[in-house]
Structures are given as C-alpha cells and as structure tokens.
Design a protein around this motif. Structure first.
Motif, mmCIF file in Angstrom:
data_model
loop_
_atom_site.group_PDB
_atom_site.id
_atom_site.type_symbol
_atom_site.label_atom_id
_atom_site.label_comp_id
_atom_site.label_asym_id
_atom_site.label_seq_id
_atom_site.Cartn_x
_atom_site.Cartn_y
_atom_site.Cartn_z
ATOM 1 N N ASN A 1 0.773 -1.156 0.046
ATOM 2 C CA ASN A 1 0.152 0.124 0.119
ATOM 3 C C ASN A 1 0.869 1.220 0.061
ATOM 4 O OD1 ASN A 1 -2.779 -1.068 -0.037
ATOM 5 N ND2 ASN A 1 -1.766 -2.075 1.935
ATOM 6 N N LEU A 2 0.495 2.193 -0.822
ATOM 7 C CA LEU A 2 1.605 3.545 -0.963
ATOM 8 C C LEU A 2 1.238 4.260 0.375
ATOM 9 C CD1 LEU A 2 0.777 4.288 -4.665
ATOM 10 C CD2 LEU A 2 2.782 3.312 -3.685
ATOM 11 N N PRO A 3 2.318 4.974 0.857
ATOM 12 C CA PRO A 3 1.997 5.498 2.048
ATOM 13 C C PRO A 3 1.170 6.876 1.707
ATOM 14 C CG PRO A 3 4.395 5.823 1.082
ATOM 15 C CD PRO A 3 3.498 5.001 0.241
ATOM 16 N N GLY A 4 0.669 7.322 2.563
ATOM 17 C CA GLY A 4 -0.045 8.832 2.351
ATOM 18 C C GLY A 4 -1.461 8.349 2.204
ATOM 19 N N ARG A 5 -2.220 7.531 2.148
ATOM 20 C CA ARG A 5 -3.489 7.012 1.858
ATOM 21 C C ARG A 5 -4.380 8.062 2.947
ATOM 22 N NH1 ARG A 5 -5.812 1.077 0.568
ATOM 23 N NH2 ARG A 5 -4.861 1.013 -1.124
ATOM 24 N N LYS A 6 -5.270 8.669 2.558
ATOM 25 C CA LYS A 6 -6.208 9.598 3.209
ATOM 26 C C LYS A 6 -7.171 8.994 3.882
ATOM 27 C CE LYS A 6 -4.829 13.884 1.096
ATOM 28 N NZ LYS A 6 -5.165 14.947 -0.024
ATOM 29 N N GLY B 1 0.983 6.546 -10.862
ATOM 30 C CA GLY B 1 0.590 5.733 -9.723
ATOM 31 C C GLY B 1 1.066 4.452 -9.897
ATOM 32 N N PHE B 2 0.851 3.793 -11.148
ATOM 33 C CA PHE B 2 1.248 2.390 -11.327
ATOM 34 C C PHE B 2 2.777 2.268 -11.044
ATOM 35 C CE2 PHE B 2 -2.087 0.095 -12.625
ATOM 36 C CZ PHE B 2 -1.784 -1.168 -13.100
ATOM 37 N N GLU B 3 3.652 3.259 -11.591
ATOM 38 C CA GLU B 3 4.897 3.160 -11.461
ATOM 39 C C GLU B 3 5.314 2.956 -9.747
ATOM 40 O OE1 GLU B 3 6.706 6.252 -13.791
ATOM 41 O OE2 GLU B 3 6.602 4.853 -15.419
ATOM 42 N N ALA B 4 4.533 3.890 -9.265
ATOM 43 C CA ALA B 4 4.907 3.990 -7.721
ATOM 44 C C ALA B 4 4.376 2.690 -6.914
ATOM 45 C CB ALA B 4 3.814 5.133 -6.776
ATOM 46 N N VAL B 5 3.562 2.296 -7.361
ATOM 47 C CA VAL B 5 3.100 0.777 -6.646
ATOM 48 C C VAL B 5 4.174 -0.305 -7.051
ATOM 49 C CG1 VAL B 5 1.548 -1.043 -6.526
ATOM 50 C CG2 VAL B 5 0.671 1.099 -6.498
ATOM 51 N N LEU B 6 4.473 -0.300 -8.281
ATOM 52 C CA LEU B 6 5.761 -1.249 -8.580
ATOM 53 C C LEU B 6 6.923 -1.097 -7.929
ATOM 54 C CD1 LEU B 6 4.826 -0.954 -12.454
ATOM 55 C CD2 LEU B 6 4.808 -3.253 -11.123
ATOM 56 N N THR C 1 5.564 -12.625 -8.435
ATOM 57 C CA THR C 1 4.446 -12.250 -9.031
ATOM 58 C C THR C 1 3.725 -11.020 -8.440
ATOM 59 O OG1 THR C 1 4.156 -14.264 -10.228
ATOM 60 C CG2 THR C 1 2.379 -12.549 -10.457
ATOM 61 N N LEU C 2 3.358 -9.920 -8.998
ATOM 62 C CA LEU C 2 2.715 -8.932 -8.229
ATOM 63 C C LEU C 2 1.351 -8.649 -9.124
ATOM 64 C CD1 LEU C 2 3.111 -6.496 -6.205
ATOM 65 C CD2 LEU C 2 3.625 -5.057 -8.017
ATOM 66 N N TYR C 3 0.242 -8.554 -8.134
ATOM 67 C CA TYR C 3 -1.008 -8.142 -8.682
ATOM 68 C C TYR C 3 -1.567 -6.744 -8.317
ATOM 69 C CZ TYR C 3 -1.065 -13.314 -9.124
ATOM 70 O OH TYR C 3 -0.631 -14.703 -9.597
ATOM 71 N N LEU C 4 -1.608 -6.057 -9.297
ATOM 72 C CA LEU C 4 -1.998 -4.549 -8.704
ATOM 73 C C LEU C 4 -3.425 -4.179 -9.084
ATOM 74 C CD1 LEU C 4 0.809 -4.508 -11.063
ATOM 75 C CD2 LEU C 4 0.778 -2.451 -9.986
#
Length: 134
Positions: free
Chosen positions: A15-20, A64-69, A34-37
C-alpha cells in the motif's frame, strides 16, 4: 495427502504511503515474484477526483502504477498484462499515445474494455500483473 508437508506461499501486501482513507483493498499483492496490481484511476491528490485534462489524468494513472511497482522493487518493464476500462472507447488512441511513452520497448499483453462510469470521474482504470525479471 498424508505425509506431504504443506508449503505456505508468502504474500506481501503493498500500500502506498499517505492514503487519506482506509480503502477495502491493497494497492497490490506480491506472491513469489508475481505482483497483482489493483485497479487505479488517475486521481489528482489535491482534489480527490480525475483532472479535467485527459493527458494529466493519464500521467497520474501511470505515475501511480509506477509508484506501486517501485514499492514492490519492480518497474513498468516487469508488467506482463494490463487491463484498461474506459467509459469512452473513443479515447483509445489518446490512451495509446500515453501508453507507448511508458512502454518504449516491450509491451505487456493488454485489453482495453468499454465500461460504465468510473469512480471519481475517471476516464480510465487500469489493473495489471507484473513478474519480476531475473
């Protein structure tokens, strides 16, 4: 079967940091290599909705995709499959222009599917699967 030991598959929830807000899903789940996005929409973090400008929305979507990856120690080059939903299939060419800028070499398998309205005024929602390159 008796006598066989069960092996547990290690999972990492990303989970990306900073979720409100607490959302009822993870940004991605990594199982082995394997990563499931989860589906992502190009949401402006300041307004909480998709920008009026299509190109800005696409930039936010891919960023956003690049940040999760990146959180999973992966990159866009590790994507093997993506699925894109859009309520306006006439935007297919605009999507392709932005897509090709993010994938200048090898392209993942892909589906572009017409959909009903997307959350937060989004014109695109993308989900995918990535496999870490050796």
């Amino acid at each position: 079967m008796p006598g066989k030991a069960k092996t547990k598959t290690k999972r990492r929830y990303i989970n990306l940091p900073g979720r409100k807000t607490a959302l009822p899903f993870s940004d991605a789940v990594k199982v082995g290599e394997t990563l499931y996005l989860s589906g992502r929409i190009g949401i402006d973090p300041k307004t909480g909705v998709a920008p009026d400008d299509v190109d800005s929305e696409l930039r936010l979507l891919f960023d956003g995709f690049e940040a999760v990856l990146s959180e999973a120690d992966m990159s866009m080059d590790d994507l093997v499959w993506v699925q894109v939903y859009s309520p306006d299939v006439a935007l297919w060419e605009r999507f392709n222009v932005a897509y090709l800028k993010r994938f200048p070499k090898e392209l993942p398998a892909r589906a572009f599917i017409g959909s009903g309205p997307l959350l937060k005024g989004g014109r695109f929602e993308m989900l995918g699967v990535a496999v870490k390159r050796s």
